[in-house]
Design an enzyme around this catalytic site. Structure first.
Site, PDB file in Angstrom:
ATOM      1  N   GLN A  85       0.834  -1.207   0.000  1.00 39.47           N
ATOM      2  CA  GLN A  85       0.000   0.000   0.000  1.00 39.47           C
ATOM      3  C   GLN A  85       0.871   1.261   0.000  1.00 39.47           C
ATOM      4  OE1 GLN A  85      -3.307  -0.125  -0.176  1.00 39.47           O
ATOM      5  NE2 GLN A  85      -3.691   2.063  -0.004  1.00 39.47           N
ATOM      6  N   GLU A 114      -6.522 -22.161   9.866  1.00 38.04           N
ATOM      7  CA  GLU A 114      -7.702 -22.802  10.454  1.00 38.04           C
ATOM      8  C   GLU A 114      -7.311 -24.005  11.315  1.00 38.04           C
ATOM      9  OE1 GLU A 114      -8.767 -20.357   7.058  1.00 38.04           O
ATOM     10  OE2 GLU A 114      -7.339 -22.002   7.223  1.00 38.04           O
ATOM     11  N   GLU A 122       2.619 -26.212   6.273  1.00 32.86           N
ATOM     12  CA  GLU A 122       2.868 -26.604   7.664  1.00 32.86           C
ATOM     13  C   GLU A 122       1.646 -26.382   8.552  1.00 32.86           C
ATOM     14  OE1 GLU A 122       6.447 -24.809   9.141  1.00 32.86           O
ATOM     15  OE2 GLU A 122       7.439 -25.030   7.220  1.00 32.86           O
TER      16      GLU A 122
END
Length: 125
Positions: free
Chosen positions: A77, A108, A104
């Site tokens: 940005q 979640e 790895e």
């Protein structure tokens, strides 16, 4: 890189680094990087002492991989259009960072492991 670029890039007659929004991006990135570093150090400290560090490693992996994307997103940005050009390594780093959130153990899975440990009564303190 983003700090140096923001000090050199002049926009509307002043360095980009003088803009409050840019300063906040840099500050947030610094805080997140330092927090990730401490999480990794805590995990290493427990490992060095021979303690169970599986919970801490999941936390460090989750947080570090997530903030890596945040920090790179802010840097892109700050660079504007140059951030996604092949002239600078940011776009490649961003792609590689995205893979880190999957390899790895995706985020979640790390969240599942952390919550499972907490529900089972893992006591850190």
């Amino acid at each position: 890189m983003a700090i140096e670029y923001s000090k050199q890039r002049v926009v509307f007659g002043e360095p980009l680094a003088n803009k409050e929004a840019i300063q906040w991006m840099l500050a947030d990135s610094d805080v997140e990087i330092r927090a990730a570093r401490w999480l990794v150090w805590e995990t290493a400290w427990k490992a060095d002492r021979g303690e169970d560090f599986r919970h801490e490693v999941s936390i460090a992996k989750l947080y570090s991989s997530e903030i890596l994307g945040n920090v790179l997103d802010r840097a892109i940005q700050i660079y504007g259009g140059y951030g996604v050009s092949r002239e600078f390594p940011l776009e490649r780093w961003y792609r590689e960072a995205r893979v880190r959130r999957i390899g790895e153990g995706p985020s979640e899975v790390m969240r599942y492991i952390i919550s499972r440990n907490l529900i089972k009564g893992y006591q850190r303190y």
